[in-house]
Design a protein around this motif. Structure first.
Motif, PDB file in Angstrom:
ATOM      1  N   PRO B  22      -7.493 -18.012 -43.142  1.00  0.00           N
ATOM      2  CA  PRO B  22      -5.825 -17.544 -42.891  1.00  0.00           C
ATOM      3  C   PRO B  22      -5.512 -17.608 -44.198  1.00  0.00           C
ATOM      4  CG  PRO B  22      -5.910 -19.910 -43.048  1.00  0.00           C
ATOM      5  CD  PRO B  22      -7.478 -19.894 -42.245  1.00  0.00           C
ATOM      6  N   PRO B  23      -4.879 -16.489 -44.743  1.00  0.00           N
ATOM      7  CA  PRO B  23      -4.305 -15.443 -45.774  1.00  0.00           C
ATOM      8  C   PRO B  23      -4.279 -17.307 -47.433  1.00  0.00           C
ATOM      9  CG  PRO B  23      -3.823 -14.106 -44.309  1.00  0.00           C
ATOM     10  CD  PRO B  23      -3.651 -15.859 -43.423  1.00  0.00           C
ATOM     11  N   TYR B  25      -5.927 -20.450 -47.049  1.00  0.00           N
ATOM     12  CA  TYR B  25      -6.745 -20.643 -47.876  1.00  0.00           C
ATOM     13  C   TYR B  25      -7.146 -20.024 -49.249  1.00  0.00           C
ATOM     14  CZ  TYR B  25     -11.515 -21.678 -48.034  1.00  0.00           C
ATOM     15  OH  TYR B  25     -13.036 -22.571 -48.610  1.00  0.00           O
ATOM     16  N   PHE B 214      -0.422 -22.321 -49.755  1.00  0.00           N
ATOM     17  CA  PHE B 214      -1.902 -21.585 -50.348  1.00  0.00           C
ATOM     18  C   PHE B 214      -2.302 -22.687 -50.578  1.00  0.00           C
ATOM     19  CE2 PHE B 214       0.560 -17.892 -51.864  1.00  0.00           C
ATOM     20  CZ  PHE B 214      -0.416 -16.889 -51.184  1.00  0.00           C
ATOM     21  N   ASN B 221       0.298 -24.975 -40.857  1.00  0.00           N
ATOM     22  CA  ASN B 221       0.758 -24.654 -39.238  1.00  0.00           C
ATOM     23  C   ASN B 221       1.661 -23.271 -39.471  1.00  0.00           C
ATOM     24  OD1 ASN B 221       2.973 -24.946 -40.023  1.00  0.00           O
ATOM     25  ND2 ASN B 221       3.887 -26.317 -38.127  1.00  0.00           N
ATOM     26  N   SER B 222       1.813 -22.901 -40.209  1.00  0.00           N
ATOM     27  CA  SER B 222       2.943 -21.609 -40.602  1.00  0.00           C
ATOM     28  C   SER B 222       2.219 -21.186 -42.451  1.00  0.00           C
ATOM     29  CB  SER B 222       3.874 -21.516 -40.754  1.00  0.00           C
ATOM     30  OG  SER B 222       4.941 -20.281 -41.576  1.00  0.00           O
ATOM     31  N   VAL B 224       3.689 -19.032 -44.152  1.00  0.00           N
ATOM     32  CA  VAL B 224       4.799 -18.381 -44.786  1.00  0.00           C
ATOM     33  C   VAL B 224       6.258 -19.176 -44.550  1.00  0.00           C
ATOM     34  CG1 VAL B 224       6.808 -16.633 -45.625  1.00  0.00           C
ATOM     35  CG2 VAL B 224       4.324 -16.239 -45.248  1.00  0.00           C
ATOM     36  N   THR B 225       7.282 -19.266 -44.840  1.00  0.00           N
ATOM     37  CA  THR B 225       8.083 -20.217 -44.626  1.00  0.00           C
ATOM     38  C   THR B 225       9.285 -20.094 -45.285  1.00  0.00           C
ATOM     39  OG1 THR B 225       8.470 -22.227 -45.893  1.00  0.00           O
ATOM     40  CG2 THR B 225       6.922 -23.088 -43.712  1.00  0.00           C
ATOM     41  N   ASP B 230       9.908 -26.341 -43.023  1.00  0.00           N
ATOM     42  CA  ASP B 230       8.859 -26.949 -42.838  1.00  0.00           C
ATOM     43  C   ASP B 230       7.338 -26.440 -42.880  1.00  0.00           C
ATOM     44  OD1 ASP B 230      10.574 -29.412 -44.040  1.00  0.00           O
ATOM     45  OD2 ASP B 230       9.807 -30.158 -41.690  1.00  0.00           O
TER      46      ASP B 230
END
Lengths: 872, 269
Positions: B22-23, B25, B214, B221-222, B224-225, B230
């Protein structure tokens, strides 16, 4: 009562089709709807039975007989022989037959008849009569009906034989009548070539008229295919019959997806069915139903045509080089002819599968008026939520309808009233735990059209056909919400068309076809959102299917546009050398007029007059071989929304193309054809995004070039089998602006191979296969990416436009149909197994977040589709 | 329909493809954010521009900054020519400094020089940052908003990072200890007033604030929030050796180029 005392029993017509090639040689198109009157044998010649009949007792020879317009037999071939001299005897007799010619719309036409000649020993001599008859025995009449088992279609021409001594033939309502039958038991035989011999014992009671109804399992119903509706020759045109459309594996009987299996049509991923013909964009190919343009071809996701295939009589497809009777498009033409309602009682069907359900009802209202009506509704929206999460909701729903009135007041006139429409709604929501980040997408499209057509036949075989239509469409309506960003578009169109054609045979060597083709619309378009992107040379997405545009450049537009296009046309057909040479010079005057933004500062009017000369030549050096060529000019209006002041360019001109086509066709047998075609298309004024800052958002700078060839070997329905193999080799290029290099077209596919075969087995089974091999489509690969800090995303930097290519596509589809036939109805089930060996066919590429890694996205995996249908 | 097909494709409803990291990481050289202070300036005013860049191998990162004076085409956020490697086209680019932080003076431009306004009604000057280590290089962009008639935008402020649904704040000085398989519920919180109101096309809207997450290990799990929502960091892959630190960054953004970021560490055992 007529006695049966010959050594040969007359068999009946199995089926008949118009003579494709001979008709074409006379300037007729190769395919047409049902005959208005079937041929009828008026002079039968008994064959001289060979000696072998004594030992075999009976034998059958199936013949294919070519009957000319005068009813005389021109040629006879043995389709299925019995040997031992039976074949020769049957052919010799059939050559002396005389028919009352078959007719199409009241006009005698050449017809191909399939005929089974049945040889049988005569019945044993009857016992001598009693010397004294004490009194005349009591008799009663017998009345009966012979109907096809399953759909109750009357079977005409069936021989009804009582006690091997008396015979009657059923009329066109399937009825027979014996005036007097003696009291007691009798044997009754039904004999006809369209069904297996049927024997029964009947009991006649004193003082009681006997009423009988027999349901017999017919083999093939009469099928007339498509010969000769239009007079102008199309250089390349293929026709699919209903029986073929329904049985092609992988298409679920869809009428338009069936076209994808014909030569010159590119493969599209995920079975979406877009028609990409000879390197043209999907919107360049126009589909017509009964002569009226269909604004939206497919329902949700492209899996179903908006026109239910059950309404279709036949489908003709011209990939290019078509005659002046058609215009408005640069690609191909799909002509769908709907089926006339049945007049032999009330019939219909109900069909269910995993995606939708449909029904249809048809029948007579009066002797001259009949109707049909059908409705289809999806239910994927009912069960799809079971498979989606609470955070992701997808609700697609569609329905379509067709309703038809058919009126034959007399032999010279035919009126038709047809309504058809389609509606698609889609709601898609993604709910995150933050409402501000949730997104929604709503889309609603529909069209509702009605047409009235009138065909009048004058004396001297001149005809006039007039078709007028009106409709209201919503070709696009969508709302998208992503956080604070809202975009929407809503387009509506009121359409009206008129097409009138006169066909006049002026001389034996000259025929004139002339008419006018008018399409008009009042179009409104309200849009708020991002302007079209100019991402890269070629205008394509960075990956084959992925997203791309930035989000800056928002605008709002409220557009209105009157677009009225009047296009008169004429074609003169010159026939020489006993019609072996046909030359057809043609002219269509493509007039496009626009008037937009009336009453606003953006008001504009424009008009374009583009002559479209076309020429078709066809030469038959021998009866079975035809050499053909055509050249022509074509124009196509920009899409109405492309004339938007905010999102397009009001000064756009029609796109244009030159089609050059040449090839030959060879009729190897009456049902086996081979066709080789070469084509070249040069396209100009294509609408493309502007090149640089300050350019209009859209311009006419685009140039296209397509060239290639296709080979088709096609076996029409013969001995329970039909199939074809088609191969197309082509290259399609685009040049977006004059100072830019050309690149491959998005759907350029070098090799397209399609093999389709279907075979009908005993006991109601039918099996079919389809195999396809297609070169992968080009795409523009990302060569790097830039991190956009404002949006926390990476923007890809494109490599050469369409400089990469997906891997090839190969797929095997299988289909099995099973029909259970009952007396008054039938039940069918099918299993359509797509991608039978689960080939991993690349359909696109996807990248990781920063475009440093990529992966192939595959087309649909193995996919079984089950369907169920009842006919009555 | 094609749009819908693409949408379904993008959503993964059809077809199959392998999954990527994912972005969120972070591995190797990554620029996670570029922040300008202030984020909206008038011609002749300066702004301090800083790149938040990470090289997980510890290599030194060199920066080269340039301004691109080629306006975007319709539909583009930044003109693609700003990122060309073709030297003949680099006349659009003006060198404006080096190092992780530079001071940039807004040139004397008018809004009409900078292309079409975006969805927030703003126009921007495009900045390009080329970051490089001895092994890797990456190109980033930042659009610095040109001051308009309304009140200038201000950067949002990340007030803290909380664990367990906002119960305990992650202390930058005392990293909590985590283990393989742990799932940490995390929340970033903005200071009051970070979400400003502004007007676009006569419509008053409030900024949407987002937080990009990051980490050098695990997955969220997301990625971007939104504000005060959360995410869960699951330590299930790309785990470091025991006794190492896991770096955690939050980048807060508004819709108009405003940016803030914070850094925390987790002690992995």
């Amino acid at each position: 009562m007529k006695s049966v005392c010959t050594t040969t029993a007359v068999a009946l017509v199995l089926s008949f089709v118009w003579l494709s090639r001979s008709a074409a040689a006379q300037g007729a198109e190769p395919v047409a709807p049902a005959l208005s009157k079937p041929p009828r044998l008026v002079h039968f010649v008994a064959a001289i039975a060979p000696p072998a009949l004594e030992s075999v007792k009976e034998a059958d020879v199936t013949l294919v007989i070519d009957v000319d317009e005068s009813g005389h037999v021109k040629a006879v071939e043995v389709a299925s022989g019995a040997g031992d001299g039976f074949d020769e005897a049957a052919v010799a007799a059939a050559l002396k037959f005389v028919f009352e010619p078959g007719e199409y719309q009241g006009k005698p036409v050449p017809v191909r008849v399939t005929y089974r000649y049945h040889f049988a020993l005569p019945p044993p001599p009857r016992a001598p009569a009693a010397p004294v008859a004490p009194a005349a025995p009591e008799t009663v009449p017998i009345d009966g009906l012979v109907l096809q088992r399953g759909d109750r279609a009357p079977l005409a021409g069936v021989a009804v034989i009582v006690d091997d001594t008396s015979e009657q033939t059923t009329n066109d309502k399937g009825a027979f009548h014996f005036a007097a039958a003696t009291i007691g038991a009798h044997s009754l035989k039904l004999r006809g070539a369209t069904f297996a011999p049927f024997d029964a014992t009947i009991k006649v009671n004193a003082g009681k008229r006997l009423q009988l109804t027999y349901y017999v399992i017919a083999k093939e119903r009469y099928s007339s295919t498509v010969r000769g509706k239009h007079v102008v020759v199309e250089v390349v045109k293929q026709t699919l019959r209903t029986e073929e459309i329904k049985r092609i594996p992988g298409t679920q009987g869809d009428v338009l997806k069936a076209v994808q299996n014909l030569p010159g049509v590119a493969h599209t991923a995920f079975g979406t069915g877009n028609l990409i013909v000879w390197g043209s964009s999907p919107q360049d190919t126009r589909a017509y139903v009964d002569g009226v343009y269909i604004p939206t071809l497919y329902h949700f996701g492209g899996q179903r045509s908006t026109l239910n295939g059950e309404m279709v009589q036949s489908l003709s497809f011209a990939p290019g080089g078509f005659s002046v009777e058609h215009g408005f498009g640069l690609g191909g033409v799909v002509d769908i002819e709907t089926r006339a309602p049945r007049t032999d009682g009330y019939h219909g069907f109900v069909q269910l599968d995993l995606i939708d359900g449909s029904f249809k009802l048809e029948g007579p209202i009066t002797k001259t008026l009949s109707f049909s009506a059908g409705l289809r509704r999806s239910w994927i929206d009912a069960f799809l939520p079971l498979f989606t999460t609470g955070n992701f909701q997808l609700s697609p729903a569609y329905w379509d309808y067709q309703a038809k009135l058919d009126y034959h007041p007399n032999s010279r006139d035919h009126l038709q009233l047809f309504f058809f429409g389609s509606d698609d709604q889609l709601t898609l929501k993604t709910n995150t735990f933050d409402p501000a980040l949730s997104a929604s997408f709503n889309q609603h499209t529909y069209y509702h059209h009605g047409l009235v057509s009138w065909l009048h036949r004058f004396a001297g075989q001149t005809t006039l056909s007039v078709t007028a239509s009106a409709g209201y469409d919503q070709p696009s309506q969508a709302n998208r919400v992503q956080g604070n960003a809202v975009s929407s578009d809503s387009a509506h169109s009121f359409d009206y068309t008129l097409k009138a054609v006169v066909r006049a045979p002026l001389r034996r060597w000259l025929r004139l076809d002339a008419g006018v083709d008018f399409e008009g619309s009042y179009f409104t378009f309200d849009r708020t959102g991002a302007v079209p992107s100019q991402l890269m040379p070629g205008g394509g997405p960075i990956n084959a299917v992925g997203p791309g545009a930035g989000t800056s450049g928002y605008a709002t537009d409220n557009m209105n546009l009157y677009a009225n296009h009047v296009q008169p046309f004429a074609a003169a057909t010159f026939s020489f050398f006993d019609k072996r040479l046909t030359i057809i010079p043609q002219l269509r005057l493509a007039v496009f007029t626009y008037s937009g933004y009336q009453g606003t500062p953006n008001a504009f009017t424009s008009a374009f007059i583009d002559p479209e000369p076309r020429l078709t030549v066809r030469y038959q050096p021998i009866a079975r071989l035809a050499i053909k060529a055509s050249a022509g000019l074509y124009h196509q209006s920009p899409r109405p929304q492309d004339l938007s002041a905010a999102f397009g360019n009001r000064k756009l001109a029609p796109e244009s193309a030159v089609h050059l086509v040449a090839g030959f066709e060879f009729q190897a047998t009456p049902t086996l054809q081979l066709e080789l075609t070469g084509f070249y298309k040069d396209m100009r004024n294509l609408v493309v995004p502007g090149e640089k800052l300050g350019d209009p958002i859209l311009t006419n700078d685009g140039i296209g070039r397509v060239y290639g060839g296709s080979l088709l070997i096609r076996q029409e329905l013969w001995k329970n089998f039909f199939g074809w193999a088609s191969y197309t080799l082509s290259r399609a290029e685009r040049q977006d602006h004059p100072d830019q290099a050309s690149h491959l077209f998005q759907f350029d596919q070098t090799h397209i191979l399609t093999i389709v075969a279907s075979y009908k087995l005993p006991r109601g089974y039918q099996v079919g296969i389809r195999f396809r091999y297609v070169t992968g489509s080009p795409y523009t690969a990302a060569q790097s990416a830039v991190f956009d800090s404002n949006q926390n995303s990476y923007t890809p930097i494109a490599g050469p436009a369409y400089g990469a290519r997906l891997g090839s596509f190969n797929q095997l589809d299988l289909r099995v149909d099973k029909t259970w036939t009952f007396d008054r109805w039938s039940l069918s089930a099918y299993l359509d197994l797509q991608n039978a060996y689960d080939a991993a066919n690349p359909a696109g590429v996807t990248y990781n977040f920063n475009y440093t890694k990529k992966s192939t996205v595959n087309d649909l995996p193995i996919l079984p589709v089950l369907g169920l249908r009842g006919d009555f | 329909m094609r749009r819908l097909g693409s949408l379904l494709f993008a959503l993964g409803l059809v077809g199959c493809s392998k999954s990527f990291d994912p972005p969120s990481y972070v591995s190797g050289l990554r620029v996670l954010a570029i922040k300008a202070e202030p984020p909206e300036v008038a011609p002749g005013q300066s702004s301090t521009v800083t790149a938040l860049a990470v090289a997980t191998d510890g290599a030194a990162i060199a920066f080269a900054w340039s301004e691109c004076d080629k306006a975007p085409l319709p539909g583009q956020a930044i003109n693609r020519d700003c990122f060309t490697t073709d030297l003949s086209m680099q006349s659009y680019l003006t060198n404006i400094g080096s190092g992780a932080t530079i001071d940039f003076l807004m040139p004397m431009v008018s809004a009409t020089d900078l292309g079409e306004p975006d969805a927030t009604g703003g126009v921007y000057v495009a900045l390009r940052a080329d970051a490089a280590t001895s092994q890797e290089a990456s190109t980033s962009s930042y659009r610095l908003r040109l001051a308009g008639p309304s009140a200038p935008n201000r950067n949002p402020t990340l007030a803290g990072v909380f664990q367990g649904g906002g119960i305990s704040e992650l202390d930058a000085a005392q990293p909590p200890t985590v283990h393989a398989g742990d799932e940490l519920t995390l929340r970033g919180v903005f200071s009051a007033g970070s979400a400003e109101s502004y007007s676009v096309a006569g419509r008053a809207v409030t900024e949407l604030l987002t937080i990009a997450w990051f980490a050098t290990s695990g997955s969220f799990n997301s990625d971007v929030t939104g504000e005060s929502t959360d995410t869960v960091l699951k330590l299930d892959k790309n785990l470091p050796p025991s006794g190492s630190a896991i770096d955690l960054w939050l980048v807060g953004r508004d819709e108009r180029g405003g940016t803030d970021y914070v850094h925390r560490t987790l002690s992995f055992q």
